[in-house]
Design a protein around this motif. Structure first.
Motif, mmCIF file in Angstrom:
data_model
loop_
_atom_site.group_PDB
_atom_site.id
_atom_site.type_symbol
_atom_site.label_atom_id
_atom_site.label_comp_id
_atom_site.label_asym_id
_atom_site.label_seq_id
_atom_site.Cartn_x
_atom_site.Cartn_y
_atom_site.Cartn_z
ATOM 1 N N ILE A 160 0.843 -1.104 0.125
ATOM 2 C CA ILE A 160 -0.086 0.078 0.123
ATOM 3 C C ILE A 160 0.862 1.226 -0.121
ATOM 4 O O ILE A 160 1.875 1.396 0.967
ATOM 5 C CB ILE A 160 -0.736 -0.171 1.127
ATOM 6 C CG1 ILE A 160 -1.933 -0.940 1.337
ATOM 7 C CG2 ILE A 160 -1.630 1.414 1.417
ATOM 8 C CD1 ILE A 160 -2.965 -1.103 2.308
ATOM 9 N N PRO A 161 0.646 2.041 -1.080
ATOM 10 C CA PRO A 161 1.462 3.078 -1.026
ATOM 11 C C PRO A 161 1.552 4.251 0.237
ATOM 12 O O PRO A 161 0.227 4.406 0.422
ATOM 13 C CB PRO A 161 1.206 4.110 -2.160
ATOM 14 C CG PRO A 161 0.179 3.267 -3.105
ATOM 15 C CD PRO A 161 -0.260 2.167 -2.249
ATOM 16 N N VAL A 162 2.601 4.814 0.644
ATOM 17 C CA VAL A 162 2.263 5.723 1.569
ATOM 18 C C VAL A 162 3.599 6.529 1.671
ATOM 19 O O VAL A 162 4.861 6.099 1.463
ATOM 20 C CB VAL A 162 2.382 5.007 2.979
ATOM 21 C CG1 VAL A 162 3.279 3.938 3.457
ATOM 22 C CG2 VAL A 162 2.174 5.958 4.219
ATOM 23 N N PRO A 163 3.482 7.914 1.836
ATOM 24 C CA PRO A 163 4.767 8.843 1.839
ATOM 25 C C PRO A 163 5.603 8.452 3.343
ATOM 26 O O PRO A 163 4.968 8.475 4.360
ATOM 27 C CB PRO A 163 4.327 10.166 1.726
ATOM 28 C CG PRO A 163 2.890 10.122 2.147
ATOM 29 C CD PRO A 163 2.417 8.683 1.961
ATOM 30 N N ILE A 164 6.840 8.213 3.159
ATOM 31 C CA ILE A 164 7.786 8.010 4.368
ATOM 32 C C ILE A 164 8.647 9.134 4.479
ATOM 33 O O ILE A 164 9.620 9.266 3.578
ATOM 34 C CB ILE A 164 8.144 6.951 4.435
ATOM 35 C CG1 ILE A 164 7.408 5.673 4.379
ATOM 36 C CG2 ILE A 164 9.147 6.696 5.459
ATOM 37 C CD1 ILE A 164 7.965 4.292 4.369
ATOM 38 N N ASN A 165 8.649 10.200 5.274
ATOM 39 C CA ASN A 165 9.628 11.219 5.479
ATOM 40 C C ASN A 165 9.874 12.015 3.980
ATOM 41 O O ASN A 165 10.797 12.487 3.559
ATOM 42 C CB ASN A 165 11.036 10.886 5.875
ATOM 43 C CG ASN A 165 11.115 10.232 7.193
ATOM 44 O OD1 ASN A 165 10.208 10.502 8.021
ATOM 45 N ND2 ASN A 165 12.100 9.343 7.540
ATOM 46 N N GLY A 166 8.690 12.120 3.386
ATOM 47 C CA GLY A 166 8.618 12.845 2.294
ATOM 48 C C GLY A 166 9.051 12.430 0.925
ATOM 49 O O GLY A 166 9.111 12.734 -0.138
ATOM 50 N N SER A 167 9.363 11.120 1.004
ATOM 51 C CA SER A 167 10.088 10.226 -0.149
ATOM 52 C C SER A 167 8.544 9.018 -0.368
ATOM 53 O O SER A 167 7.870 8.817 0.688
ATOM 54 C CB SER A 167 11.261 9.621 0.387
ATOM 55 O OG SER A 167 12.263 10.260 0.210
ATOM 56 N N PRO A 168 8.417 8.514 -1.520
ATOM 57 C CA PRO A 168 7.596 7.434 -1.446
ATOM 58 C C PRO A 168 7.912 6.058 -0.749
ATOM 59 O O PRO A 168 9.265 5.740 -0.659
ATOM 60 C CB PRO A 168 7.937 6.868 -3.135
ATOM 61 C CG PRO A 168 8.998 7.953 -3.565
ATOM 62 C CD PRO A 168 9.422 8.734 -2.505
#
Length: 75
Positions: free
Chosen positions: A13-21
């Motif tokens: 499931i896509p989710v941003p992590i620290n502003g990165s994909p």
């Protein structure tokens, strides 16, 4: 992204992590339900994946990223 089948059947499931994909990775449990497994950070440089970081043992942090602890196995 790899030739191994260790993650065969996993869901992302896509989710941003620290502003990165990034992605929440779910692995099917013994009951057939995909459960939170790891967070994956994708580093991109010049429109190309340059690095992947897998945070194993991060199931307890899924809520912080708005991710469910499990996903519907029929979806």
């Amino acid at each position: 992204m790899g030739a191994a089948d260790a993650c065969d059947g996993d869901r992302l499931i896509p989710v941003p992590i620290n502003g990165s994909p990034g992605f929440g990775q779910y692995r099917v449990g013994s009951d057939g339900v995909p459960l939170a497994f790891a967070l994956l950070l994708v580093e991109v440089r010049e429109h190309t994946v340059s690095h992947l970081v897998t945070f194993l043992g991060s199931q307890g942090r899924f809520r912080e990223f708005g991710l469910p602890e499990s996903v519907d196995p029929t979806a």
